[in-house]
Design an enzyme around this catalytic site. Structure first.
Site, mmCIF file in Angstrom:
data_model
loop_
_atom_site.group_PDB
_atom_site.id
_atom_site.type_symbol
_atom_site.label_atom_id
_atom_site.label_comp_id
_atom_site.label_asym_id
_atom_site.label_seq_id
_atom_site.Cartn_x
_atom_site.Cartn_y
_atom_site.Cartn_z
ATOM 1 N N GLY A 299 0.835 -1.199 0.000
ATOM 2 C CA GLY A 299 0.000 0.000 0.000
ATOM 3 C C GLY A 299 0.867 1.245 0.000
ATOM 4 O O GLY A 299 1.962 1.260 -0.554
ATOM 5 N N GLU A 300 0.364 2.313 0.608
ATOM 6 C CA GLU A 300 1.067 3.599 0.714
ATOM 7 C C GLU A 300 1.228 4.320 -0.624
ATOM 8 O O GLU A 300 1.847 5.376 -0.680
ATOM 9 C CB GLU A 300 2.467 3.436 1.342
ATOM 10 C CG GLU A 300 2.503 2.821 2.705
ATOM 11 C CD GLU A 300 3.911 2.693 3.265
ATOM 12 O OE1 GLU A 300 4.863 3.231 2.650
ATOM 13 O OE2 GLU A 300 4.066 2.046 4.316
ATOM 14 N N GLY A 301 0.740 3.750 -1.719
ATOM 15 C CA GLY A 301 1.043 4.300 -3.036
ATOM 16 C C GLY A 301 2.367 3.816 -3.580
ATOM 17 O O GLY A 301 2.864 4.340 -4.586
#
EC number: 2.4.2.21
Length: 336
Positions: free
Chosen positions: A303-305
């Protein structure tokens, strides 16, 4: 707040610009004159045309790239669906601010700005096995926060998220929008054991049953089963379309967050590219359902980009080849 009612939001989702055919065709024509066999750069060629279409210029630019990470907490974690406690969301937001997370390093390498937007972390969404995750007011506030975050001076945006437990709403949204039941869409997230995986499936099944009346409406799905960070990603994706900014989507949670736009409008996600396919089991299935082939498959599930940010340099490479390669005539190279 740009959206004061679901009807206003729905109208905005149905009023989507189509992008510039003229700019995209100009890029394709130039690609055919460059010193390479036609089509030999594969998706780099189509990425250049995609940039042109949504930026509305036949020579796209990537002067300002920004990664948005939206953070939220989830009441459904009370059902034991995550390997980590909810306070980790707040702790990771602090880690982002301190520069210590993976996304900080990846954004720097990609030449991208990073904007982390926490969304009412002290007030988790409702436990969707019992109540809607968000009422209309909370949902519209989160969508509006994402919509307002995106500004017209950006050339490319990446969306990511942080929220302990948020693969559970992502799987629930996917099941509600595309069918197939909870088990088909549910993975281990941050690494739950077999018992935790079973609890996730049970929680999602309970949510789908409890909110069955809302599931015919994609916005109802996003409100009843989603989360604030997912709603913000939805709003940001919509804003990018209205502003003519191409989007790199991250993993399972990010894609599920944006998916209602594709159910509301047949070309709702045409301005997006799936940056990668996550190791989270539902993501590949969701990308197939949306018709979004991923650029990368690196076994990531952070995640987190992070996956979206990795793809920025692929997009930069596509633009550099388009802008800087010589034509056959310029280089004095014979064509076949």
């Amino acid at each position: 707040m740009p959206f004061k009612s679901l009807d206003e939001l729905r109208a905005a989702c149905l009023d989507l610009p189509a992008g510039s055919d003229t700019a995209a065709k100009a890029v394709a024509s130039r690609q055919d004159t460059l010193t390479k066999p036609q089509g030999s750069l594969g998706r780099l060629e189509t990425i250049a045309a995609w940039l042109a279409r949504w930026q509305g210029r036949d020579m796209p630019k990537l002067d300002r790239v920004k990664v948005f990470v939206f953070a939220g907490n989830h009441g459904v974690t009370a059902q034991g669906v995550s390997a980590y406690p909810s306070e980790v969301t707040v702790q990771m937001v602090a880690n982002f601010a301190g520069g210590g997370a993976a996304i900080n390093q990846l954004a720097r390498i990609a030449g991208a700005e990073l904007d982390v937007i926490p969304l009412d972390l002290d007030h988790p969404t409702g436990d969707f096995t019992q109540v809607p995750a968000m009422d209309e007011k909370a949902f519209l506030a989160a969508v509006s926060a994402g919509y307002d975050a995106v500004t017209k001076d950006l050339d490319l945006v990446c969306f990511g998220e942080m929220g302990i437990g948020n693969t559970t709403p992502a799987a629930a949204i996917s099941a509600a929008l595309f069918g197939g039941g909870a088990e088909k869409w549910t993975g281990r997230g941050t690494g739950v054991d077999d018992a935790g995986l079973k609890r996730k499936v049970v929680a999602i099944e309970a949510g789908l049953k409890r909110h069955a009346a809302a599931l015919a409406d994609p916005l109802g799905v996003a409100a009843a089963l989603g989360g604030r960070e997912l709603a913000a990603i939805f709003g940001a994706t919509l804003a990018a379309r209205h502003l003519g900014i191409p989007v790199l989507l991250d993993g399972f949670v990010c894609t599920a967050a944006a998916a209602p736009l594709a159910r509301l409008h047949p070309t709702g996600l045409s301005h997006t590219i799936a940056a990668h396919v996550s190791a989270e089991s539902g993501h590949r299935r969701l990308l197939e359902a949306l018709g979004l082939p991923p650029l990368l498959d690196l076994g990531m599930r952070l995640g987190e980009g992070s996956g979206a940010c990795l793809a920025v340099n692929i997009v930069r490479s596509a633009l550099e080849c388009h802008a800087r390669m010589a034509s056959f005539a310029e280089a004095g190279v014979s064509e076949k």
